[in-house]
Structure formats: C-alpha cells, structure tokens
Design an enzyme around this catalytic site. Structure first.
Site, mmCIF file in Angstrom:
data_model
loop_
_atom_site.group_PDB
_atom_site.id
_atom_site.type_symbol
_atom_site.label_atom_id
_atom_site.label_comp_id
_atom_site.label_asym_id
_atom_site.label_seq_id
_atom_site.Cartn_x
_atom_site.Cartn_y
_atom_site.Cartn_z
ATOM 1 N N LYS A 205 4.671 2.554 -8.076
ATOM 2 C CA LYS A 205 4.931 1.118 -7.922
ATOM 3 C C LYS A 205 3.665 0.368 -8.296
ATOM 4 O O LYS A 205 2.584 0.652 -7.767
ATOM 5 C CB LYS A 205 5.302 0.830 -6.469
HETATM 6 C C1 R5P Z 1 2.591 -2.955 -0.624
HETATM 7 O O1 R5P Z 1 1.487 -3.252 -0.268
HETATM 8 C C2 R5P Z 1 3.649 -2.841 0.346
HETATM 9 O O2 R5P Z 1 4.571 -1.865 0.011
HETATM 10 C C3 R5P Z 1 4.269 -4.170 0.575
HETATM 11 O O3 R5P Z 1 4.609 -4.309 1.884
HETATM 12 C C4 R5P Z 1 5.427 -4.503 -0.292
HETATM 13 O O4 R5P Z 1 5.627 -3.602 -1.290
HETATM 14 C C5 R5P Z 1 5.187 -5.790 -0.944
HETATM 15 O O5 R5P Z 1 6.346 -6.263 -1.582
HETATM 16 P P1 R5P Z 1 6.266 -7.680 -2.243
HETATM 17 O O6 R5P Z 1 4.899 -7.830 -2.809
HETATM 18 O O7 R5P Z 1 7.320 -7.677 -3.289
HETATM 19 O O8 R5P Z 1 6.536 -8.685 -1.176
#
Ligand code: R5P
Length: 295
Positions: A205
């Site tokens: 990711k």
């Molecule tokens: C990454 O740091 C963590 O998985 C987060 O909590 C999450 O992935 C963040 O998702 P987004 O940036 O789309 O809110």
C-alpha cells in the site's frame, strides 16, 4: 552490500510491458505461491477484474476516534456491502463488525505509537499468528517506515510477519508510511515499495505520485493506493482513476470514503472506477446522482 558510490542514476522500468511471471493467476507476483494464499489473495483481488476496493478504518490504532469513525458500529452496516475488503484492527472488527459477511480481511497487526508522539515510526508486532487465524485474516498489515528513525524495527516487524504468515498461507500487506518530514516522491516510493516487496510482502500500500507507472512497474507485487487526507470528492475520484490508469490494482481508502457526506455512494463511485473502468466524469456523475446533487 553493494558499493553505493557512482551508481547509474537512469533506470528503464519498461512501464509499457506487462509483468512477465503471471502464470495463470490474476495477482501479480503470486504465480508461484501455494493454493491457500492464492485463495486468500482471491478474497482480496476480484478474480474477474484483478482489482480491489479496500476500506481502511484502522486509524484508531494510533489516532483514536477520528472524525467519521466515532461510531464504527453504526457506520459499518451502511458500508460493508459497498467494499471488497475491510482493513482494520482486531479490536474494531470483533467489537463493531458482525461476522456474517463475505469480504476479505486485511488485519492491522503492528502498533505502538499514538498521535501524541512526534515520531510515529516505532511499532511492534502486536497480534499473534494464532489470533490472526482465529480472525480469518486474508492479509496481515504491517506499517513500514523506510528512512525514518524506526526503519530497522519496522523492517524487522515486516520480516517476522512474512515468516509467520507464510507458514499458514496468509498474505502480508506492507504499508508505506509517510511522516511529516518524509518525501512523497516517486524516488522515495520506488525505494520503499521495492524494499517491502523484496522482504516478502504480497501486497504493497502506497501513495499516488508522479511517474506512478514506474513505481508500479518496479514493484513485483500489486500496489494498492492509499487515500490520504480528505479531498473534495471529485479530486478523490481523479486520484483513484489516475492510480488505476497507472497500474494500481486497487484503492485502500479511508478518510476519502468515511469522511464523505455519503460514504456508501463514494465507495460505489470508487468501485465503478476500480472494477468497471469508469472515467472520472462517469464516476462523478454516478456519485452526484446517488447523493442527489448536480454534477
Ligand atoms: C496508514 O497509516 C493506516 O493504515 C491508516 O490508518 C489508513 O490506511 C489511512 O487511510 P487513509 O489515508 O485513506 O485515510
């Protein structure tokens, strides 16, 4: 260790050429894996499109109850049918999500910092493999801090999780962390994503960036793109579209879904881009119709 001085800077990523070791399996880099992990990867990546819409709501593990996630028990019944995979902590899943759904699970297994820390890069592996199996996890999510103070321990966490997960045919998802002082360039993402894949993660990711197609080409496992901070809905759809056009195999989006005025419509609009090849215009019109506004 290779001598780093005088390295050739230019690289040819052959971004126009498809990955050459796909066999007959739809997930990049997984052709040589065992049946069980292929089955779990198929719970994540739709075998028909090869892509996925992951819903990340693991923020509470270091941010507490962020806006939009105050009541997971109320949010999840509205959203669960609109996404392919839930990315969450075991605490959130066990307490707030009924187990009667058929979606992939990417279980967050590292933790150890909070928003009160200046440096978030020091984490540990907090979930036993037995409990991950008990939760029926398809993938285990590990935060990786390349270039940060906690790089060594996060790479150790990743390696430990890959070793343990491989024993049971569970996939590992390496999550590229971007701290406030860390670069968000293609150079940085090429380095971080490749390190994570070479250490054995099955999915990475990361964030969308310029020359994203080269980041994808140089990474031998599928990349899913993080949403990041909340954008206006149309911009978030543009980012999703550009990511898929650049070769991402999905989105792993949190705030841009759950902080939208209509999270289910936003998830559906993202899914149209990810699985149905919608353009930004088509996805925006779809979202606007769904929420009853002019596009
Ligand atoms: C990454 O740091 C963590 O998985 C987060 O909590 C999450 O992935 C963040 O998702 P987004 O940036 O789309 O809110």
């Amino acid at each position: 260790m290779a001598d780093l001085d005088g390295n050739k800077a230019e690289k040819d990523y052959h971004a126009d050429k498809p990955f050459a070791v796909s066999g007959n399996f739809h997930v990049k880099g997984a052709a040589n894996l065992d049946w069980g992990v292929k089955k779990r990867l198929s719970n994540i990546f739709n075998p028909r499109t090869g892509n996925t819409v992951m819903f990340a709501f693991d923020h509470g593990y270091f941010m507490g109850s962020v806006s939009g996630l105050e009541r997971l028990d109320l949010l999840m019944p509205k959203l669960i049918d609109h996404v392919d995979v839930l990315m969450a902590t075991r605490g959130a899943l066990r307490t707030c999500v009924r187990p009667n759904f058929r979606k992939g699970i990417a279980l967050r297994v590292t933790s150890g910092s909070s928003m009160l820390n200046d440096d978030l890069s020091h984490e540990v592996v907090a979930v036993d493999m037995e409990d991950a199996i008990r939760m029926d996890a398809d993938a285990l999510a590990v935060q990786v801090f390349v270039g940060a103070d906690g790089q060594l321990s996060s790479l150790e966490n990743l390696s430990k999780v890959v070793n343990a997960a491989n024993r049971y045919g569970i996939a590992t998802l390496g999550v590229v962390a971007v701290g406030k002082d860390m670069e968000r360039t293609d150079k940085y993402f090429k380095l971080a994503t490749r390190i994570i894949a070479e250490l054995g993660a099955n999915i990475v990711k990361t964030y969308y960036c310029e020359k994203f197609d080269e980041v994808v080409a140089a990474c031998p496992v599928p990349i899913v793109v993080a949403g990041g901070k909340k954008l206006p809905e149309k911009q978030a759809l543009e980012m999703a579209y550009n990511s898929i056009q650049g070769g991402a195999r999905g989105l792993d989006m949190g705030r841009n879904i759950f902080q939208s005025p209509n999270p289910a419509a936003m998830a559906d609009a993202i899914a149209k881009i990810v699985h149905r090849k919608f353009t930004v215009k088509e996805a925006w019109e779809f979202y606007s119709d769904a929420v009853g506004q002019k596009s």
